[in-house]
Design a protein around this motif. Structure first.
Motif, PDB file in Angstrom:
ATOM      1  N   ASP A   3       0.863  -1.194   0.000  1.00 33.18           N
ATOM      2  CA  ASP A   3       0.000   0.000   0.000  1.00 33.18           C
ATOM      3  C   ASP A   3       0.900   1.244   0.000  1.00 33.18           C
ATOM      4  O   ASP A   3       0.718   2.163  -0.801  1.00 33.18           O
ATOM      5  N   HIS A  23       1.357   4.173  -2.800  1.00 30.06           N
ATOM      6  CA  HIS A  23       1.223   5.620  -2.534  1.00 30.06           C
ATOM      7  C   HIS A  23       2.386   6.394  -3.154  1.00 30.06           C
ATOM      8  O   HIS A  23       2.210   7.478  -3.705  1.00 30.06           O
ATOM      9  N   HIS A  25      -5.266   3.296  -7.238  1.00 27.34           N
ATOM     10  CA  HIS A  25      -6.231   3.310  -6.143  1.00 27.34           C
ATOM     11  C   HIS A  25      -7.653   3.382  -6.675  1.00 27.34           C
ATOM     12  O   HIS A  25      -8.549   2.734  -6.135  1.00 27.34           O
ATOM     13  N   HIS A  33      -6.866  -4.119   0.681  1.00 28.93           N
ATOM     14  CA  HIS A  33      -6.515  -2.849   0.041  1.00 28.93           C
ATOM     15  C   HIS A  33      -5.090  -2.826  -0.554  1.00 28.93           C
ATOM     16  O   HIS A  33      -4.904  -2.446  -1.710  1.00 28.93           O
TER      17      HIS A  33
HETATM   18 FE   LIG Z   1      -3.702   3.085  -0.148  1.00 31.83          FE
END
Ligand SMILES: [Fe+2]
Ligand SMILES: NC(=O)c1ccc[n+]([C@@H]2O[C@H](COP(=O)([O-])OP(=O)(O)OC[C@H]3O[C@@H](n4cnc5c(N)ncnc54)[C@H](O)[C@@H]3O)[C@@H](O)[C@H]2O)c1
Length: 370
Positions: A191, A195, A260, A274
Motif C-alpha cells: 500500500d 502511494h 487506487h 486494500h
Molecule cells: Fe492506499
C-alpha cells in the motif's frame, strides 16, 4: 509554481510510544483502537501515565464501514462533554475511524454522513485534534487529511477529506509493528509502495512530493522483500516504517491516482485486501506510461531503476512476484472484460483524474496481463 503544506508534528523511532502520555498533556482523551490484547496492553500503558480515557472505542474492524461508524459515533455523541483530543492507536482503519469521530464530535453525526454521501462544503467542520500512533507501515494516514470510509451496503467508498483532519502529532514507533505477520507486512508495505508511485504519476506532483516518493519507493523495493523473509528484524522494520511514512508525506500533497481508483471496486466486490488491490496493477500502469518523458519519467526511473515502459513493468513484476503477489486479474476472480470495464470507469473517478496517463494506453497494457 508549487505549494507544499503538511502541518503534522512527526516523531519517529523505536520506543517513541513512551511519548504518548506527554503528547496528551493532561487533556481528556478518547482512545480508538482494535479489539485485541495487544491494543489493550498498549492502551493500559498510556492510561498508567496519562489517566483513563473518557471513552474507549475498541471495536474497530478492518475497512471501517459506514454502518458501524454511525453506531460508534453515537457513543461519542453521548458523552456529556466532548473529549479534548483523540488518540488513534492502530493501522489505517483505526486512524481513519478516529478522523470520522474527530469531525463528528464537534459537528455532529448527521453532518459527517451528509458530507460523506453528498460532499457539501467542508468549511464549517472543526475536527478535534488527533494523535496518531500507527501500528502498520502502511497507509500514511498519520500524515494525511483524509479518511477512507466503506459502505458495503451501497457498494461504495467515500472519502472524508478536511484540512482539519491532519493529525496534530504522528508518533511512528517501528517497535509496534514487530508483531505484524507476513501477509499483513506485505500488503501494508505494498500500500505504501503504491502511494509513492501514485504520487509520481500524478498531476499534483511537486518537487517535494517527488523527493519523498522516490526515496520511499527505492527503499521499499529493497526492504520489503528482505523484511518478508526476516519479520523479526528491527532494522528492516524501522526502514520500512520510515519509507511508509515518506510515502505518506509524498501523497499527502497529491492524493492517489489510477491504481487506487481501480482498487476500490476490487476490494468492495472481490474482497481483495486494500494493499494488494492497489498494487497488482502497478506494472501495467508503469508500462502504459512508455514515452512520457519529463520530470515524471525521470522520477520513475530514479525510483525503479528503469524508465516508464516495459523495463519498469518487468522490474515491478519481479518485485511483486518475489512477494508472492500475482499480477493477473484472473487470480483475483476478475475476468478480462470485467477488468477492462473497471479500468475504464476508474479514469472517471476522483483519484483516476489525478493520473497523468492515457486510458487507451492502460487498457492496452492490461490486455498483456490477462
Ligand atoms: Fe492506499
Ligand atoms: N487515510 C489514508 O490516507 C489511507 C490510505 C491508505 C489506506 N487507507 C485505509 O486504511 C485501511 C487499511 O489500514 P491498514 O492496512 O493499516 O490495516 P487495518 O488497520 O485495516 O488493520 C488490518 C489488520 O491488521 C491488524 N494489525 C494492525 N496492526 C498490527 C500489528 N502491529 N500486529 C499485528 N496485527 C496488526 C489489525 O488488528 C487488523 O486485523 C483501509 O480501510 C484503507 O482504505 C487509508
Amino acid at each position: 509554481m508549487w505549494t507544499y503544506w503538511n502541518p503534522v508534528r512527526i516523531s519517529f523511532g523505536p520506543g517513541g510510544f513512551d511519548q504518548v502520555a506527554g503528547q496528551l498533556g493532561g487533556r481528556r482523551y478518547l482512545l480508538v483502537t482494535y479489539p485485541d490484547g495487544f491494543a489493550a496492553e498498549l492502551g493500559a500503558r498510556v492510561a498508567a501515565e496519562a489517566g483513563a480515557p473518557v471513552l474507549v472505542i475498541d471495536d474497530i474492524a478492518p475497512n471501517p464501514d459506514l454502518a458501524a461508524l454511525e453506531r460508534q459515533m453515537q457513543r461519542v455523541m453521548a458523552l456529556e462533554t466532548p473529549p479534548d483530543v483523540i488518540l488513534a492507536l492502530g493501522g489505517g482503519s483505526v486512524i481513519d475511524s478516529a478522523k470520522v469521530f474527530a469531525a463528528a464530535a464537534r459537528d455532529g453525526l448527521a453532518a459527517v454522513v451528509a458530507h460523506l454521501r453528498d460532499r457539501p462544503d467542508a468549511a464549517r467542520f472543526d475536527p478535534l485534534p488527533i494523535i496518531a500512533v500507527p501500528t502498520t507501515a502502511g497507509t500514511g494516514s498519520e500524515v494525511t487529511s483524509w479518511a477512507t470510509v466503506w459502505d458495503s451496503a451501497a457498494g461504495r467508498k467515500y472519502s472524508l477529506s478536511l484540512p482539519g483532519l491532519y493529525p496534530e502529532t504522528a508518533i511512528v514507533d517501528p517497535a509496534l509493528m514487530m508483531s505484524k505477520p507476513r501477509d499483513l507486512t506485505v500488503s501494508t508495505g505494498l500500500d505504501a509502495f503504491s502511494h509513492a508511485l501514485e504520487s509520481l504519476w500524478n498531476h499534483h506532483a511537486t518537487p517535494v512530493s517527488r523527493l519523498y516518493a522516490v526515496a520511499a519507493a527505492r527503499e521499499i523495493l529493497t526492504v520489503l522483500p528482505a523484511l518478508a523473509s526476516d519479520l523479526g528484524n528491527p532494522d528492516l522494520r524501522s526502514r520500512m516504517a520510515q519509507a511508509a511514512l515518506f510515502a505518506g508525506i509524498a501523497f499527502s500533497g497529491t492524493r492517489t491516482a489510477i491504481a487506487h481508483s481501480i482498487s476500490y471496486p476490487i476490494t468492495l466486490s472481490h474482497g481483495v485486501i486494500h494493499g494488494i488491490a492497489c498494487s497488482f496493477t502497478l506494472p501495467a500502469i508503469a508500462r502504459s506510461l512508455e514515452g512520457i518523458g519529463g520530470p515524471v519519467a525521470e522520477a520513475i526511473e530514479a525510483a525503479l531503476g528503469a524508465p516508464p515502459g516495459p523495463a519498469a513493468a518487468a522490474r515491478l513484476e519481479r518485485f511483486l512476484h518475489r512477494l508472492d503477489v500475482s499480477t493477473l486479474p484472473g487470480d483475483y476472480g476478475i475476468d478480462p472484460q470485467g477488468m477492462q470495464d473497471m479500468v475504464r470507469d476508474a479514469f472517471d473517478g476522483e483519484r483516476g483524474q489525478n493520473f497523468i496517463g492515457q486510458r487507451t494506453a492502460l487498457l492496452e497494457s492490461l490486455k498483456t496481463m490477462a
